[in-house]
Every structure is written in C-alpha cells, then in structure tokens.
Design a protein around this motif. Structure first.
Motif, PDB file in Angstrom:
ATOM      1  N   TYR A  30       0.816  -1.217   0.000  1.00 50.63           N
ATOM      2  CA  TYR A  30       0.000   0.000   0.000  1.00 50.63           C
ATOM      3  C   TYR A  30       0.848   1.265   0.000  1.00 50.63           C
ATOM      4  O   TYR A  30       0.313   2.364  -0.109  1.00 50.63           O
ATOM      5  N   SER A  32       2.733   4.139  -1.339  1.00 53.20           N
ATOM      6  CA  SER A  32       2.388   4.687  -2.637  1.00 53.20           C
ATOM      7  C   SER A  32       3.570   5.124  -3.468  1.00 53.20           C
ATOM      8  O   SER A  32       3.502   5.145  -4.683  1.00 53.20           O
ATOM      9  N   LYS A  33       4.620   5.520  -2.832  1.00 55.21           N
ATOM     10  CA  LYS A  33       5.712   6.118  -3.602  1.00 55.21           C
ATOM     11  C   LYS A  33       6.912   5.188  -3.596  1.00 55.21           C
ATOM     12  O   LYS A  33       7.401   4.817  -2.538  1.00 55.21           O
ATOM     13  N   ASP A  93       1.290   4.754   4.644  1.00 57.44           N
ATOM     14  CA  ASP A  93       1.006   4.450   3.236  1.00 57.44           C
ATOM     15  C   ASP A  93       1.350   5.605   2.311  1.00 57.44           C
ATOM     16  O   ASP A  93       1.648   5.390   1.136  1.00 57.44           O
ATOM     17  N   ASP A  94       1.326   6.838   2.829  1.00 61.29           N
ATOM     18  CA  ASP A  94       1.678   7.983   1.984  1.00 61.29           C
ATOM     19  C   ASP A  94       3.180   8.294   2.035  1.00 61.29           C
ATOM     20  O   ASP A  94       3.638   9.244   1.423  1.00 61.29           O
ATOM     21  N   PRO A 145      -4.240   1.229   4.053  1.00 62.55           N
ATOM     22  CA  PRO A 145      -4.713   2.558   3.636  1.00 62.55           C
ATOM     23  C   PRO A 145      -5.224   3.383   4.826  1.00 62.55           C
ATOM     24  O   PRO A 145      -6.190   3.001   5.501  1.00 62.55           O
ATOM     25  N   GLY A 146      -4.526   4.472   5.111  1.00 64.07           N
ATOM     26  CA  GLY A 146      -4.926   5.367   6.192  1.00 64.07           C
ATOM     27  C   GLY A 146      -4.671   4.827   7.581  1.00 64.07           C
ATOM     28  O   GLY A 146      -5.019   5.474   8.569  1.00 64.07           O
ATOM     29  N   ALA A 424       6.052  15.141  -3.973  1.00 66.24           N
ATOM     30  CA  ALA A 424       4.846  15.115  -3.156  1.00 66.24           C
ATOM     31  C   ALA A 424       4.443  16.512  -2.733  1.00 66.24           C
ATOM     32  O   ALA A 424       3.275  16.817  -2.561  1.00 66.24           O
TER      33      ALA A 424
ATOM     34  N   ASP B 162      -2.962  10.456  -1.891  1.00 63.88           N
ATOM     35  CA  ASP B 162      -1.657  10.747  -2.487  1.00 63.88           C
ATOM     36  C   ASP B 162      -1.827  11.356  -3.866  1.00 63.88           C
ATOM     37  O   ASP B 162      -2.654  10.920  -4.642  1.00 63.88           O
ATOM     38  N   ARG B 164       1.014  13.292  -6.780  1.00 66.10           N
ATOM     39  CA  ARG B 164       2.321  13.906  -6.978  1.00 66.10           C
ATOM     40  C   ARG B 164       2.559  14.205  -8.445  1.00 66.10           C
ATOM     41  O   ARG B 164       1.961  13.592  -9.324  1.00 66.10           O
ATOM     42  N   VAL B 175      -2.285   7.440  -6.235  1.00 66.34           N
ATOM     43  CA  VAL B 175      -2.699   6.087  -5.903  1.00 66.34           C
ATOM     44  C   VAL B 175      -4.212   6.096  -5.817  1.00 66.34           C
ATOM     45  O   VAL B 175      -4.804   6.969  -5.185  1.00 66.34           O
ATOM     46  N   ILE B 190     -11.059   2.657   3.329  1.00 63.76           N
ATOM     47  CA  ILE B 190     -10.319   3.283   2.231  1.00 63.76           C
ATOM     48  C   ILE B 190      -9.934   2.156   1.282  1.00 63.76           C
ATOM     49  O   ILE B 190      -9.259   1.207   1.690  1.00 63.76           O
TER      50      ILE B 190
END
Lengths: 427, 213
Positions: A30, A32-33, A93-94, A145-146, A424, B162, B164, B175, B190
């Motif tokens: 999960y 994301s980057k 996750d972020d 997520p979250g 970001a 997210d 970017r 995402v 989510i």
C-alpha cells in the motif's frame, strides 16, 4: 509545511499506481511512492548504548547517493531522548512518516520524513499501545490505507510471548487490538506481518516475548525451559476482517515474511531462525494455504541464526543474513519450492538487517540484532555497510562505524529520496 | 453464504453483469456483511466545493446524512487502473443499489476533481453526463470541483489522498483511493485497487447499515 499541489499545470494526465507494486521490495504494497532510481538516504534506526553519545535511541540519516559530496556519511540524527531497545520501523502508506518503536516498552515514535527528507523530525509519540491493547514491544509497522497495523512481540502482563496486533489510524488514534490466536494450533506468539491484498490474506509469523529477547543470549540458550518459549507457527488471516483463518506449523521461530512481488505468484517465504530453514507459504490448487520447508541456510547444527531476508522485485532471488557467522547469502528462487544458494560472503562479524534498492544493484547491511544478543568485544561491530551487487559479487562501497560516530547499535533501515518528497510537495 | 448470495444478486442484474465483466476478477470471497468491523478511521475533512451548477457549498453537505462513497478523479485521467476503474466500480454499484430497494435513498456517490484549473463545473457537468441525474434508482451522484488549489489542498490532505507531479512536471499521478464515509461523516474504509470491487463495497455498505439496526 503544507503541500501545494501542482494542480494548475497545463496538461495533466492521471497515472494511478496499482498497489500490487511494492515498495523497495519488502514494504507494504500500500505504500504509494516507490524509489525506482537512486535512493538518497538510508534511515537507520539505532539502539542507544549507555555511555556512547547521549545513550539514546535515534534515527540516523546516512547519505547514500554516490553523486553527493557527503556520500557514505551521516548527515543527521534525531534522538528520542530515551533508550528503549529501538528495533524496527515502517512507512505510513503515503510515505510521509516513519513509525518506529522499541522492544523494551510500548511507545512508538513518529517521524516526519517529508518536510525535509535529510532531516526527519520527531512529530508524535504514540504512548497508549500498552494501555489500550496490553501488548508490549511493538515490532512491525505495516501500512494499510490510512492506517498502521502494528505487530507486537510481548505483553504487559507477564512479558511472555502471548501478544497481538494493534491497529492505528495514521494520525495515531488507536482503533483495535487483535490477539494472536491460541486455539486451533495457535501459540499466541507474534513477529512479522505481511499482506497480499489480491488474495485478501494477512500472514503473520512468531518469535518470543520480552522475557526471552531482553535476556542475554548466552544465558538464554542454556535455559532449556526458556528455549521452549519461542513461536512455532504462522497464521493466515482474513485481511479484510482481520480474523485468523488457519494456523500453519512452522517450527523454530519463523521471522521475516516476504511475499513474491510477481503479480502471478501466490506465495511468501520466510526463514526460521532456530532451525535455519526456509519455508514457503503457498496457496494450492484448491485455494488452501500451506507451509512447507523448502531449503536449508548454512549448517543448522552450527546455529547460524538466519535473521533478515530481502526478496528481489521479480521474486527470483533472496538475500539471507545469518547473525552468528556474519554471512550474507543469496538464494536463487527461480523455483521457490527448491531455493538454491548461489553466493555467500562474510559481510561482518555480526550481521542482521539487509535492504536492497528496487533494481537490486545496491545492498545495505547493518549489524545489530538486540542489545543483549549482540556479540561482545571486537566482534561487536556496529555499522551500516553499503555494497554494490553485480549479480556475482558484493563489493563494499562505504561503511559508517556507529560506535566511532557515537550513534549506537545499527538496526533497521528504510530508504529515502529527496525527489520523491519534493514531488509530493509539488513544484 | 451471505456473501455468495450477494454476489449472485449482483450478477443477477443484467446491466451490472456487463460492468462486472469489465472489472478485475475478485480472487477471494469477501467476508459477509456484519461479520467484521469497519473502524472509525477519521472524520472526513471539510472545505468549500463547487457543484456542477457552479454554486459553492461545504463538502460536509455531501459527506453527512447518507452513506457516501467518495473518490478523487481527473477528467483527463486515462490509466485503466486509476480513475476509469473507480468509474466502472461506481457504475456497477449504482446499478446494484438501484436493484435493491432497501438501499434506496441511503447511499450517495461523490466524485471530486483533483484539477480545479481544468475541471470547472461545466467540464464536470459534461464529464458526469446523465450520471448526475437521479433517474429514480435511489442514488444521487454528485460531481464536485474546487475553485483553486488552495481550497483543494486541505481536502486532499485531510483524506490522505496521495498525489504527486511526475516526469517533466506536467503529469499528476495518484494512488487510487476511494473513501467510504458513514452517515456521521467518518471515513470507515479506504479502498485501493485490490479492494475496490462492487461486491466488497456493497458488503461494507450493508455492514454500515447493519450498525443502525
């Protein structure tokens, strides 16, 4: 710092990341980057050592970009001001925060790595894990997520191995506690967790409680009764419902779990520390999950103590560090049912964690296992070493001596990127 | 068994079956409604948004009082695993909800644009087409935008969505996340691409409705 998104750029195209892709090979899918190119930093979570520097646990930033003037040097460290057996950490996750914890208590430190990737900032301490869940020694921090799913090793009541997982929001709000199963073959122990969302599966492994991991290793291995108090199971959970589905017998303290990142694969691999065996957890044709011993690491009679493992992004190779002999081994996983060791090298007098870049060309190794399990005297090397891997040979490129730098015992690593965080924040 | 019955009900709707065929195959049987907990992850953030008529209103108007499924999109998004996937799932869910009278009037969809510069209310109106019109199937679908990055940013950050800038600074990537919000305005689930499937979402909606009983 607030993020300002470049929402007014002239031509926008939306390219959503499919989360089946993973982070640099071993994090939550999960996250994301991804750092697909050259990482700038390795964050090292270091255990404080009494009398060394301020003696506290700290998050250390090491510059690992060969093009940087400070390549191979420490560029920052953030002290927690306390010593709590710093162990593992994980990204939200972020990927804006790192959650990091210690095994001797129940606190979790949250670092902002987005505002200035070179200089993480301690922004929050989560202190209610023990009170809310009864768990002690948070170990694995796994992004959902979250949310963060935290696997603990012990409990506040008797400091034994009965433990569980705690669920938090990214903002640090406690949401729930899930004890490790003790019925249907479950032994209640916990260690690592890893998910396969496509299969709705959460897989957990098992180690030992505070009473064992905080005890000097030499003393512990002579205590036959205490040596019985290690986990011998893995558990398949319904990820969505967070409910145990099946307990798998995996003797000898199965530790780190790595799912193959190949979308076509349906298996995960782990190494059992006490038996020095590789185990494959795989779904059969009927959809049943089963565990099977598939390989041996070194000579089990000599107790090499396999610790961290790192899988390549294509699921075809696996690095295995063995603590006692200080060796780093590479296994060909082309056939995961029969891994074959193809390379080994002594990379330190004691080695624990191993992380690789997304392309597999760079490998980072640290030294410390636990304060009371690390070796003594000249064998107690404390370092991060960076290597280049050309498919045939590990070539050391830099080393940071954590004792000489008065930083402590080098343990878990996570990779950082200036460009990723700059993107970001917008531009 | 309830999950299987639900899956059967989903596929029993002819139009929905078409959408389901377009969606990635679900490789597991999701847990039955009410057999698991959806946690109060956090309150949905609030801020000013624009409807397709150009009128400003607080987002809270669209996140309270009904169960809400909210997703961010760009009208220019073309990645098959991104906004179009979310769109297909929303479409499939709309039909599934339309076929279930007990869900009528209890669920709303919100599609919120990331891109205030391009996605004006007029563009969002065209993007929505007939979807924004309640055809009596018991579900309202709102297509919202914002006036500026300044008004959008707290919403994006508040949800933890997210986004970017990618190569050459001319593309945005994100995402895929879709947010399930309860009647009180709390985010309760989510979804990433692997869990964004009508069967899973419908079970979650049912789970929230069971809490009210």
């Amino acid at each position: 710092m607030r993020r300002s998104y470049c929402v007014a750029v002239a031509a926008l195209a939306c390219a959503a990341y499919n989360t089946v892709r993973a982070d640099e090979t071993c994090n939550s899918p999960y996250i994301s980057k991804l750092i697909k190119g050259q990482e700038d930093y390795v964050y090292v979570w270091a255990l404080g050592v009494e009398g060394l520097g301020d003696g506290s646990d700290k998050l250390v930033t090491v510059d690992v970009n060969p093009k940087s003037k400070s390549y191979g040097k420490v560029v920052n460290s953030v002290s927690t001001g306390t010593r709590a057996e710093a162990h593992h950490m994980g990204f939200t996750d972020d990927r804006r925060h790192i959650w990091a914890g210690g095994l001797s208590e129940s606190r979790i430190w949250v670092f902002d790595i987005a505002s200035d990737p070179a200089k993480p900032k301690l922004v929050r301490t989560v202190s209610d894990l023990g009170d809310k869940s009864g768990f002690l020694g948070p170990h694995t921090y796994y992004a959902l997520p979250g949310r963060m799913l935290v696997q603990a090793l012990s409990n506040t009541k008797d400091k034994g191995g009965k433990t569980g997982m705690a669920l938090y929001s990214n903002e640090g709000k406690f949401l729930d506690a899930k004890p490790m199963p003790t019925a249907n073959g479950g032994d209640g122990y916990g260690y690592d967790l890893a998910v396969n969302p496509k299969k709705n599966v959460l897989l957990t492994s098992s180690f030992a409680g505070y009473a064992n991991y905080m005890r000097p290793l030499g003393e512990l291995i002579k205590d036959a009764e205490a040596m019985k108090n290690f986990g011998n199971t893995m558990v398949v959970w319904d990820l969505k419902a967070l409910k145990p589905q099946k307990v798998l017998a995996v003797p000898g303290a199965p530790l780190e779990i790595r799912w193959s990142l190949n979308p076509k694969d349906n298996w995960a691999i782990t190494a059992a520390a006490l038996t020095s065996k590789l185990w494959l957890v795989k779904q059969d044709a009927k959809g049943e999950w089963n565990a099977r011993e598939v390989g041996t690491i070194g000579d089990p009679a000599k107790i090499p103590l396999p610790v961290d493992i790192s899988i390549t992004r294509d699921g075809k190779g696996l690095w295995v560090n063995t603590f006692m002999d200080g060796k780093t081994r590479y296994f060909d996983l082309s056939n995961p049912e029969a891994p074959k060791q193809t390379y080994e090298k002594a990379t330190g007098k004691q080695v624990n964690m191993i992380s690789q870049s997304w392309d597999g060309k760079r490998v980072y190794i640290t030294s410390s296992l636990l304060a009371n399990w690390d070796k003594g005297g000249a064998d107690n090397e404390q370092f991060i070493r960076g290597f280049a891997w050309n498919g045939k040979e590990l070539v050391q490129k830099f080393e940071v001596d954590f004792t000489r730098e008065k930083l402590g015992r080098a343990h878990h690593m996570k990779l950082g990127s200036k460009a990723l965080q700059a993107q970001a924040k917008g531009g | 068994m309830r999950a299987l019955a639900l899956a059967a009900a989903l596929l029993a709707v002819p139009a929905l079956a078409h959408h389901v065929e377009l969606l990635p195959q679900l490789e597991f049987v999701p847990p039955a409604p009410g057999s698991y907990v959806l946690y109060h992850i956090k309150p949905a953030p609030d801020g000013t948004v624009l409807g397709v008529d150009g009128r400003a209103a607080p987002l809270a108007r669209y996140t309270h009082g009904s169960i809400t499924l909210l997703g961010f999109i760009y009208t220019t998004c073309s990645d098959p695993d991104g906004c179009p996937l979310a769109y297909r799932v929303f479409d499939a869910l709309k039909e599934a909800i339309g076929a279930r009278a007990e869900l009528h009037g209890k669920v709303r969809f919100v599609t919120l644009s990331f891109d205030p510069a391009r996605d004006t209310p007029e563009v969002m109106s065209r993007y929505a087409g007939s979807r924004a019109v309640d055809k009596g199937n018991g579900l309202r679908w709102y297509f919202l935008s914002t006036r500026s990055a300044r008004e959008l940013t707290p919403l994006v950050e508040g949800f933890g969505q997210d986004v970017r800038v990618t190569r050459n600074g001319r593309e945005l990537s994100h995402v895929l996340k879709v947010f399930l919000i309860d009647r009180g305005g709390d985010v309760r689930e989510i979804y990433s691409s692997q869990f964004l499937h009508p069967e899973v979402v419908l079970n979650d909606i049912q789970t929230l409705l069971l809490e009210d009983r």
